[in-house]
Design a protein around this motif. Structure first.
Motif, PDB file in Angstrom:
ATOM      1  N   GLU A  60     -13.513   1.726   4.209  1.00 21.76           N
ATOM      2  CA  GLU A  60     -12.260   1.384   4.890  1.00 21.76           C
ATOM      3  C   GLU A  60     -11.195   2.458   4.636  1.00 21.76           C
ATOM      4  OE1 GLU A  60      -9.130  -2.280   5.507  1.00 21.76           O
ATOM      5  OE2 GLU A  60     -10.674  -2.473   3.968  1.00 21.76           O
ATOM      6  N   VAL A  61     -11.160   2.989   3.427  1.00 22.44           N
ATOM      7  CA  VAL A  61     -10.203   4.053   3.103  1.00 22.44           C
ATOM      8  C   VAL A  61     -10.480   5.291   3.954  1.00 22.44           C
ATOM      9  CG1 VAL A  61      -9.584   5.731   1.304  1.00 22.44           C
ATOM     10  CG2 VAL A  61      -9.631   3.289   0.767  1.00 22.44           C
ATOM     11  N   MET A 107      -3.987   1.986  -3.433  1.00 24.15           N
ATOM     12  CA  MET A 107      -3.748   1.645  -2.036  1.00 24.15           C
ATOM     13  C   MET A 107      -2.762   0.504  -1.881  1.00 24.15           C
ATOM     14  SD  MET A 107      -7.477  -0.075  -1.315  1.00 24.15           S
ATOM     15  CE  MET A 107      -7.168  -0.977   0.198  1.00 24.15           C
ATOM     16  N   ILE A 108      -2.123   0.476  -0.715  1.00 23.65           N
ATOM     17  CA  ILE A 108      -1.337  -0.686  -0.297  1.00 23.65           C
ATOM     18  C   ILE A 108      -2.272  -1.520   0.572  1.00 23.65           C
ATOM     19  CG2 ILE A 108       0.687  -1.508   0.957  1.00 23.65           C
ATOM     20  CD1 ILE A 108       1.962   1.269   0.447  1.00 23.65           C
ATOM     21  N   GLY A 148      -5.656  -5.077   5.069  1.00 26.06           N
ATOM     22  CA  GLY A 148      -6.156  -3.788   5.554  1.00 26.06           C
ATOM     23  C   GLY A 148      -5.441  -2.706   4.756  1.00 26.06           C
ATOM     24  N   VAL A 149      -5.922  -1.478   4.867  1.00 26.58           N
ATOM     25  CA  VAL A 149      -5.286  -0.381   4.137  1.00 26.58           C
ATOM     26  C   VAL A 149      -4.005   0.014   4.874  1.00 26.58           C
ATOM     27  CG1 VAL A 149      -5.577   1.946   3.207  1.00 26.58           C
ATOM     28  CG2 VAL A 149      -7.560   0.448   3.427  1.00 26.58           C
ATOM     29  N   ARG A 150      -2.886   0.024   4.172  1.00 25.58           N
ATOM     30  CA  ARG A 150      -1.598   0.414   4.771  1.00 25.58           C
ATOM     31  C   ARG A 150      -1.021   1.665   4.117  1.00 25.58           C
ATOM     32  NH1 ARG A 150      -2.978  -1.957   8.942  1.00 25.58           N
ATOM     33  NH2 ARG A 150      -2.998  -4.226   8.888  1.00 25.58           N
ATOM     34  N   GLY A 151      -1.653   2.093   3.048  1.00 24.09           N
ATOM     35  CA  GLY A 151      -1.221   3.312   2.382  1.00 24.09           C
ATOM     36  C   GLY A 151      -2.236   3.670   1.324  1.00 24.09           C
TER      37      GLY A 151
END
Lengths: 80, 277
Positions: B15-16, B49-50, B54-57
């Motif tokens: 996902e990243v 990660m944020i 889902g990944v936001r940062g």
């Protein structure tokens, strides 16, 4: 003296975040001022350091999210 | 789901990678290499990660344990940083989580203008980056006796730290090492091929004997040209005692930034970083 420091902090916030002085209150925070994002927080910290002749620890600077916490932190550091 | 800041592990990698490819441009394969680095099998995390479902940062980290003046130090090189505009108010908290370990030396080799401001906020040191650029071996040196250069040094040609460097960078196609010998003197050199096609160049990231490297630079460059198929070699000027003859100094590079409990900028090089991957 307290009022003077507070008004100087409000002026720095106003200049850095691009919002009118009149719109800044004790309850102002990143939640209430849209332009108070991470980059502007850095600019704010830099401007406060220049204004009051202090140097903030990053952890402490990350907690300065209101006029009151900024004022108490500047006082702790002996800001002038 | 409320956004939280947390460690990103191998399980988050697919996902990243999709997030980075979308946010920064490029392919997932391009970013995968930063997290498959060969020198640490037991990686504590791939970054921070944020996460709001889902990944936001994301901030990528490349760890290494390196022996500096007889003591093992933990290094953390920053790579692949992106935060969604909608979550930028959490950026500094994300960095704070990344820089939590006071005993680690954190490095950034190509920070953007914004990143420089962020890293300064977190008390990183800032060092301008200057590189000596060597275009071709000067003909006047051809009359001198050339040093012996081993392009593919055998283990017996290496001392302990050098053997570790070669072992730890094994399999990295852009990475090359060589050993220069002149009489009883020797110099171990590590280089990374950077850029593409006609713009490709050899970036020398480590020299074990800076005086010998300086004096034999035209031959080192020639050997790297052969090995890495490059016409130009570059080396940070701080890695040498002075600028080599007939080299010119280029200054338009992003600075080196780092924060360390005890190391100085002369202890920091680009080995074990994103630049080698």
């Amino acid at each position: 003296m307290s009022g003077d420091m507070k008004s100087r902090i409000v002026k720095v916030l106003s200049d850095t975040l691009g919002v009118p002085v009149a719109s800044i209150s004790d309850s102002s925070s990143p939640e209430t001022i849209a332009s108070w994002d991470s980059m502007n927080h850095i600019h704010l910290v830099v401007a406060l350091e220049a204004e009051f002749g202090v140097s903030f620890d990053p952890e402490k600077a990350l907690e300065m999210l209101s006029v009151a916490t900024i004022e108490s932190t500047v006082r702790e550091l002996g800001g002038k | 789901m409320t956004a939280v800041i947390r460690r990103a592990t191998e399980r988050d990698l697919p996902e990243v990678l999709r997030y980075l490819a979308g946010a920064l441009g490029g392919t997932t394969g391009h970013f995968r290499r930063y997290f498959d680095y060969p020198w640490l099998t037991d990686k504590p995390e791939i970054g921070f990660m944020i996460d709001d479902g889902g990944v936001r940062g994301f901030i990528g980290v490349i760890y290494a344990n390196r022996m500096i003046r007889g003591v093992v130090r933990r290094f953390c090189n920053l790579t692949s940083i992106a935060v969604e505009p909608s979550h930028r108010k959490l950026s500094l908290q994300l960095f704070k989580a990344t820089f939590a370990d006071k005993a680690t030396t954190y490095t950034g080799f190509s920070p953007s203008k914004e990143m420089i401001e962020v890293l300064r906020f977190f008390k990183f040191e800032h060092h301008p980056m200057e590189k000596a650029v060597l275009v071709a071996a000067p003909t006047s040196l051809r009359a001198l006796v050339p040093p012996k250069i081993r392009l593919r040094p055998e283990p017996r040609d290496l001392v302990d730290e050098e053997r570790s460097i070669v072992r730890d960078h094994t399999g990295l196609s852009r990475f090359a090492t060589l050993v220069v010998e002149r009489g009883s003197e020797r110099c171990f050199v590590a280089s990374v091929r950077r850029g593409r096609t006609v713009r490709a160049y050899s970036e020398i990231v480590h020299v074990s004997n800076n005086e010998l490297a300086l004096e034999t630079m035209p031959w080192i460059q020639g050997a790297l040209a052969l090995r890495q198929r490059t016409a130009i070699a570059m080396i940070e000027t701080r890695l040498l005692p002075r600028v080599p003859r007939l080299a010119y100094v280029a200054k338009k590079f992003r600075p080196l930034m780092f924060r360390s409990p005890d190391l100085k900028h002369e202890d920091i090089d680009a080995l074990y970083t994103e630049l080698c991957l």
